[in-house]
Design a protein around this motif. Structure first.
Motif, mmCIF file in Angstrom:
data_model
loop_
_atom_site.group_PDB
_atom_site.id
_atom_site.type_symbol
_atom_site.label_atom_id
_atom_site.label_comp_id
_atom_site.label_asym_id
_atom_site.label_seq_id
_atom_site.Cartn_x
_atom_site.Cartn_y
_atom_site.Cartn_z
ATOM 1 N N TRP A 15 34.609 36.401 33.869
ATOM 2 C CA TRP A 15 34.654 36.651 35.303
ATOM 3 C C TRP A 15 35.292 35.468 36.029
ATOM 4 C CZ3 TRP A 15 32.080 33.958 39.301
ATOM 5 C CH2 TRP A 15 32.254 34.519 40.570
ATOM 6 N N PHE A 16 34.827 34.256 35.742
ATOM 7 C CA PHE A 16 35.372 33.076 36.419
ATOM 8 C C PHE A 16 36.846 32.906 36.081
ATOM 9 C CE2 PHE A 16 36.353 28.579 36.870
ATOM 10 C CZ PHE A 16 35.794 28.279 38.101
ATOM 11 N N GLN A 17 37.191 33.138 34.826
ATOM 12 C CA GLN A 17 38.585 32.985 34.396
ATOM 13 C C GLN A 17 39.497 33.923 35.168
ATOM 14 O OE1 GLN A 17 40.222 34.561 30.501
ATOM 15 N NE2 GLN A 17 40.006 32.396 29.940
ATOM 16 N N ALA A 18 38.981 35.115 35.514
ATOM 17 C CA ALA A 18 39.797 36.108 36.221
ATOM 18 C C ALA A 18 39.840 35.879 37.729
ATOM 19 C CB ALA A 18 39.267 37.513 35.934
ATOM 20 N N CYS A 19 38.974 35.013 38.245
ATOM 21 C CA CYS A 19 38.966 34.732 39.684
ATOM 22 C C CYS A 19 40.232 33.968 40.080
ATOM 23 C CB CYS A 19 37.739 33.905 40.067
ATOM 24 S SG CYS A 19 36.176 34.822 40.067
ATOM 25 N N PRO A 20 40.751 34.211 41.289
ATOM 26 C CA PRO A 20 41.892 33.421 41.774
ATOM 27 C C PRO A 20 41.540 31.931 41.822
ATOM 28 C CG PRO A 20 41.538 35.340 43.162
ATOM 29 C CD PRO A 20 40.352 35.256 42.240
ATOM 30 N N GLU A 21 42.538 31.103 41.699
ATOM 31 C CA GLU A 21 42.306 29.660 41.621
ATOM 32 C C GLU A 21 41.580 29.123 42.847
ATOM 33 O OE1 GLU A 21 44.821 25.487 40.978
ATOM 34 O OE2 GLU A 21 45.776 27.435 40.609
ATOM 35 N N GLU A 22 41.883 29.657 44.036
ATOM 36 C CA GLU A 22 41.229 29.127 45.236
ATOM 37 C C GLU A 22 39.744 29.478 45.263
ATOM 38 O OE1 GLU A 22 42.687 30.553 48.938
ATOM 39 O OE2 GLU A 22 42.994 32.614 48.234
ATOM 40 N N LEU A 23 39.349 30.623 44.695
ATOM 41 C CA LEU A 23 37.930 30.944 44.603
ATOM 42 C C LEU A 23 37.262 30.057 43.562
ATOM 43 C CD1 LEU A 23 35.406 32.547 45.233
ATOM 44 C CD2 LEU A 23 36.233 34.383 43.735
ATOM 45 N N GLN A 24 37.922 29.829 42.439
ATOM 46 C CA GLN A 24 37.394 28.907 41.434
ATOM 47 C C GLN A 24 37.138 27.535 42.059
ATOM 48 O OE1 GLN A 24 40.021 28.662 38.082
ATOM 49 N NE2 GLN A 24 39.727 30.784 37.452
ATOM 50 N N THR A 25 38.109 27.056 42.824
ATOM 51 C CA THR A 25 37.983 25.746 43.451
ATOM 52 C C THR A 25 36.810 25.711 44.423
ATOM 53 O OG1 THR A 25 40.359 25.336 43.233
ATOM 54 C CG2 THR A 25 39.171 24.020 44.870
ATOM 55 N N ALA A 26 36.633 26.785 45.193
ATOM 56 C CA ALA A 26 35.528 26.842 46.150
ATOM 57 C C ALA A 26 34.184 26.843 45.428
ATOM 58 C CB ALA A 26 35.666 28.084 47.027
ATOM 59 N N LEU A 27 34.071 27.600 44.335
ATOM 60 C CA LEU A 27 32.815 27.664 43.586
ATOM 61 C C LEU A 27 32.457 26.312 42.990
ATOM 62 C CD1 LEU A 27 33.310 31.105 41.784
ATOM 63 C CD2 LEU A 27 31.669 30.605 43.605
ATOM 64 N N ILE A 28 33.456 25.551 42.595
ATOM 65 C CA ILE A 28 33.213 24.209 42.061
ATOM 66 C C ILE A 28 32.866 23.241 43.195
ATOM 67 C CG2 ILE A 28 34.312 22.238 40.936
ATOM 68 C CD1 ILE A 28 35.925 24.276 39.262
ATOM 69 N N HIS A 124 38.256 37.815 48.820
ATOM 70 C CA HIS A 124 37.543 37.313 47.649
ATOM 71 C C HIS A 124 36.120 37.875 47.528
ATOM 72 C CE1 HIS A 124 40.754 34.662 46.473
ATOM 73 N NE2 HIS A 124 40.792 34.135 47.682
ATOM 74 N N TRP A 125 35.638 38.538 48.577
ATOM 75 C CA TRP A 125 34.343 39.213 48.430
ATOM 76 C C TRP A 125 34.380 40.221 47.279
ATOM 77 C CZ3 TRP A 125 29.676 38.115 49.944
ATOM 78 C CH2 TRP A 125 29.446 37.403 51.131
ATOM 79 N N ARG A 126 35.540 40.799 47.034
ATOM 80 C CA ARG A 126 35.674 41.795 45.960
ATOM 81 C C ARG A 126 35.273 41.214 44.606
ATOM 82 N NH1 ARG A 126 39.625 43.398 42.209
ATOM 83 N NH2 ARG A 126 39.527 45.621 41.687
ATOM 84 N N HIS A 127 35.563 39.946 44.395
ATOM 85 C CA HIS A 127 35.251 39.334 43.097
ATOM 86 C C HIS A 127 33.735 39.161 42.922
ATOM 87 C CE1 HIS A 127 39.447 38.652 42.090
ATOM 88 N NE2 HIS A 127 39.620 38.304 43.354
ATOM 89 N N ILE A 128 33.024 38.944 44.029
ATOM 90 C CA ILE A 128 31.559 38.911 43.945
ATOM 91 C C ILE A 128 31.047 40.304 43.604
ATOM 92 C CG2 ILE A 128 29.441 38.280 45.129
ATOM 93 C CD1 ILE A 128 31.394 35.956 44.683
ATOM 94 N N GLY A 129 31.678 41.324 44.189
ATOM 95 C CA GLY A 129 31.319 42.704 43.863
ATOM 96 C C GLY A 129 31.592 43.041 42.408
ATOM 97 N N ILE A 130 32.676 42.512 41.861
ATOM 98 C CA ILE A 130 32.991 42.748 40.443
ATOM 99 C C ILE A 130 31.912 42.151 39.551
ATOM 100 C CG2 ILE A 130 34.594 42.080 38.596
ATOM 101 C CD1 ILE A 130 36.868 42.395 40.637
ATOM 102 N N LEU A 131 31.433 40.956 39.905
ATOM 103 C CA LEU A 131 30.364 40.318 39.129
ATOM 104 C C LEU A 131 29.107 41.184 39.150
ATOM 105 C CD1 LEU A 131 29.373 37.820 37.552
ATOM 106 C CD2 LEU A 131 28.751 36.791 39.757
ATOM 107 N N ALA A 132 28.762 41.708 40.331
ATOM 108 C CA ALA A 132 27.585 42.573 40.447
ATOM 109 C C ALA A 132 27.784 43.877 39.682
ATOM 110 C CB ALA A 132 27.297 42.858 41.920
ATOM 111 N N SER A 133 28.979 44.437 39.715
ATOM 112 C CA SER A 133 29.256 45.697 39.029
ATOM 113 C C SER A 133 29.125 45.554 37.516
ATOM 114 C CB SER A 133 30.661 46.197 39.388
ATOM 115 O OG SER A 133 30.759 46.479 40.757
ATOM 116 N N ALA A 134 29.533 44.402 37.000
ATOM 117 C CA ALA A 134 29.406 44.165 35.558
ATOM 118 C C ALA A 134 27.938 44.186 35.144
ATOM 119 C CB ALA A 134 30.056 42.833 35.183
#
Length: 220
Positions: A15-28, A124-134
């Protein structure tokens, strides 16, 4: 842990690997490490706080306990799995408790800070939704397995899920460190029933056991 090293470690999660780089940076950037001793809680059921978490070292158990004191373990979360996305989406209370299973370290992403960043970058909210969907897909599979599979098959499936990080690990493991008592709590059965089922799996050549460690002999 240095940012570059942390990003490299986190990219072992699909999931993290598939996130856009700017979301990865924000999460870190919005996260901080928290060390937990064995049995120490990260949060408890009903807590109002929200935010995302990722296990960096060790393992944590997501569990609940009923009024009679019976423990139900929902999952064992290991590096580098993410969790906490439900309360990030709905701001509701925590629906389970999380505590360390052995010494652990967790990357804790501040909920209000993350929400503010996501509102400023709404795609980028969609990527949080993808995590929940998994997680929802896994939950639906578990419900079906309860109806269609034997206890031995369900335990093997659960061990395989832990080894694969519930489908999130880029490279699944072959060894799972999970006590027999925890396996019983995951399946809602007695330790005796868990031991009998594990022995059957071992005799069938599907697993090997050694001091709280289970080796999966099936193909990953």
């Amino acid at each position: 842990m240095k940012t570059v090293t942390l990003r490299r470690a986190l990219c072992a999660d699909r999931w993290f690997q598939a996130c856009p780089e700017e979301l990865q940076t924000a999460l870190i950037r919005l996260g901080r490490p928290q060390r937990l001793a064995h049995g120490e809680p990260l949060f408890r059921v009903g807590d109002p706080d929200h935010g995302l978490f990722c296990v960096l070292h060790g393992a944590v158990l997501a569990s609940n306990i009923n009024p009679e004191g019976k423990v139900s373990v929902l999952s064992q979360v290991e590096p580098v799995q993410w969790f906490g996305e439900i309360t990030t989406l709905d701001r509701g209370p925590r629906q389970f408790s999380v505590h360390a299973n052995g010494d652990a370290e967790v990357h804790c992403v501040d909920g209000p800070g993350l929400e503010e960043w996501l509102n400023a970058h709404p795609l980028h909210w969609r990527h949080i939704g993808i995590l929940a969907s998994a997680k929802l897909r896994v939950a639906m599979d578990v419900l079906q397995e309860a109806a269609f599979l034997s206890l031995e098959q369900r335990i093997l499936k659960r061990l395989e899920r832990i080894a694969s990080g519930y489908g999130s690990r880029v490279s699944p493991q072959r060894h799972v460190k999970v006590p027999q008592e925890v396996i019983a709590q995951m399946m809602g059965i007695s330790r005796q029933s868990a031991n009998k089922a594990l022995k059957s799996l071992e005799e069938s050549g599907l697993i090997a056991r050694n001091y709280g460690m289970v080796e999966l002999l099936t193909r990953p």
